[in-house]
Write an enzyme that holds these catalytic residues in place. Structure first.
Site, PDB file in Angstrom:
ATOM      1  N   ASP A  62       0.880  -1.171   0.000  1.00 46.99           N
ATOM      2  CA  ASP A  62       0.000   0.000   0.000  1.00 46.99           C
ATOM      3  C   ASP A  62       0.920   1.225   0.000  1.00 46.99           C
ATOM      4  O   ASP A  62       1.273   1.750   1.049  1.00 46.99           O
ATOM      5  CB  ASP A  62      -0.896  -0.025   1.242  1.00 46.99           C
ATOM      6  CG  ASP A  62      -1.969   1.045   1.221  1.00 46.99           C
ATOM      7  OD1 ASP A  62      -1.948   1.883   0.299  1.00 46.99           O
ATOM      8  OD2 ASP A  62      -2.816   1.070   2.125  1.00 46.99           O
TER       9      ASP A  62
ATOM     10  N   CYS B 264      -4.376   4.635  -2.366  1.00 47.71           N
ATOM     11  CA  CYS B 264      -5.665   5.293  -2.112  1.00 47.71           C
ATOM     12  C   CYS B 264      -5.695   6.613  -2.873  1.00 47.71           C
ATOM     13  O   CYS B 264      -5.889   7.683  -2.303  1.00 47.71           O
ATOM     14  CB  CYS B 264      -5.891   5.512  -0.619  1.00 47.71           C
ATOM     15  SG  CYS B 264      -4.575   6.428   0.220  1.00 47.71           S
TER      16      CYS B 264
END
Length: 442
Positions: free
Chosen positions: A319, A373
């Site tokens: 991530d 994100c």
């Protein structure tokens, strides 16, 4: 500086003013709140009000500035940035929080009078605040959603998602998001939904392991917090870990792991997780959440690019650091604390992290899920394409709707995951995420 006002309510607004000043210098909203001493002195309802006011002021800052500009003969000079923030605070109270006009106007004038450099604008603050009050909330809602989005972001979203898609994203960012909770696989969500509703919360099952709540003021007071049955995690953020499939008894590296939602997901699914992040403070939070949830993971405080384990992993979840533009609905400071200049440097870093994971950390035959994100294609789709071009030993493993709760619209033509804030709009939306699943050929 003049003597601080003792008028009721001014202390909370003063804290918000300092928070906005720090965000203007580039701090995130969370960091600004943590570093603001006047906020630390607040208690109870004042503390909650200040956080809400800062958040909503930033959420609608573009439209608020547009509205204020209607009553300014000329833009305020840069040295009067604090005056503009006072006006923003007044507008957010009057048009969003529906604070009684006398309280919003009077406290704003008091804030202006506290400093020599702003005292000369007190009468201007008073006049414009009253005009904003008379204009009503309707004036704010008539302003196009585009105005709340910096131009560079809007242009990028139009290129990527079209004018209609960009507008839908911007409109989703205007809404206060609900709270999503991720549960351990062993928990029964129907039972938990009933329990939350009995406690006065509006709860609904959103996905196989996700419950969505509205109007939550104190997470720690919710049922199940002390028991560690769940953790806070947006639905979109929970999807990348699912792409690793059955991880029971497998070694999994969670790179850039903080704040830890994915680590808890993987650990609760039976994986042997090694959580890696360079932020010691944030990793302390991961450890605390693991302890609360009665789960275990190996915690490594290290830069992911320098991480050199004794053995490679069966699977990796990366991530990567990014502009985080997919989380604006939860972090409305992002449009105002980050600029386009950061994009190129982050994209370069992301590429290096993918290369390091492939060359040094993953076993042959293992899966790498790269995710961000972000709504910016440079950090998502372009990274996937470039990684496959650089590494002939990688192959894409397409995502299927069944793996992500049937979200067909979240699967791209190439077979990657792409969620948008405008998805599930009728249920409160979701964060914007990109994820690609890659296999290292054995």
């Amino acid at each position: 500086m003049r003597p601080l006002s003792t008028m009721p309510g001014v202390e909370a607004r003063r804290a918000v003013l300092e928070i906005l000043d720090r965000v203007g210098e580039g701090a995130t909203l969370d960091d600004a709140i943590a570093r603001t001493r006047p906020f630390d002195h607040l208690e109870g309802a004042d503390r909650g009000f200040a956080r809400l006011l800062a958040t909503e002021t930033l959420r609608r800052r573009g439209a608020i500035d547009h509205l204020i500009g209607n009553w300014l003969d000329r833009p305020l000079p840069k040295k009067s940035a604090r005056v503009m923030d006072i006006l923003r605070i007044a507008a957010a109270q009057l048009l969003i929080l529906e604070t009684p006009p006398h309280a919003a106007v009077a406290t704003s004038v008091e804030l202006a009078n506290e400093r020599r450099e702003t005292a000369g604008y007190a009468s201007l603050v008073n006049a414009i605040a009253r005009k904003i009050s008379n204009a009503g909330r309707e004036a704010l809602e008539k302003i196009p959603a585009r105005v709340d989005t910096p131009s560079w972001m809007w242009r990028a979203w139009e290129r990527s998602y079209g004018p209609v898609g960009a507008k839908a994203i911007a409109e989703a960012h205007r809404q206060t998001p609900p709270l999503d909770l991720s549960f351990k696989p062993s928990e029964n969500l129907d039972d938990w939904s009933a329990r939350f509703n009995e406690a006065g919360q509006e709860a609904s099952v959103l996905a196989p392991a996700t419950l969505r709540l509205t109007r939550v003021s104190d997470v720690t007071a919710l049922p199940g917090f002390e028991d560690g049955a769940w953790w806070v995690q947006d639905l979109a953020a929970s999807l990348p870990a699912r792409l690793l499939g059955d991880v029971a008894d497998k070694s999994v590296f969670d790179l850039c792991a903080a704040p830890g939602g994915k680590t808890l997901q993987l650990a609760s699914a039976g994986a042997d997780v090694t959580a890696v992040d360079k932020s010691g403070a944030r990793m302390e939070r991961v450890s605390e959440n693991l302890l609360r949830a009665k789960l275990t993971a190996n915690i490594v405080e290290e830069d992911a690019l320098r991480f050199r384990p004794a053995e490679k992993a069966d699977a990796i979840l990366l991530d990567a650091p990014c502009t985080a533009t997919g989380t604006i609905r939860r972090h409305p400071d992002i449009p105002w604390s980050k600029g386009e200049t950061a994009l190129a440097a982050l994209a370069e870093l992301q590429g290096k992290m993918i290369d390091h994971a492939v060359k040094n950390l993953l076993k042959p035959g293992g899966l790498l899920v790269y995710c961000v994100c972000s709504l910016q294609r440079e950090e998502g789709e372009a990274q996937a394409k470039a990684a496959l071009a650089r590494h002939a030993e990688l192959e894409r493993v397409p995502v299927t709707p069944g793996e992500i709760g049937g979200l067909e619209k979240a699967v791209t033509r190439e077979g990657d995951l792409r969620t948008l804030p405008s998805m599930l709009a009728g249920k409160g939306g979701m964060d914007g995420f990109f994820a690609v699943r890659l296999r290292l050929k054995g």
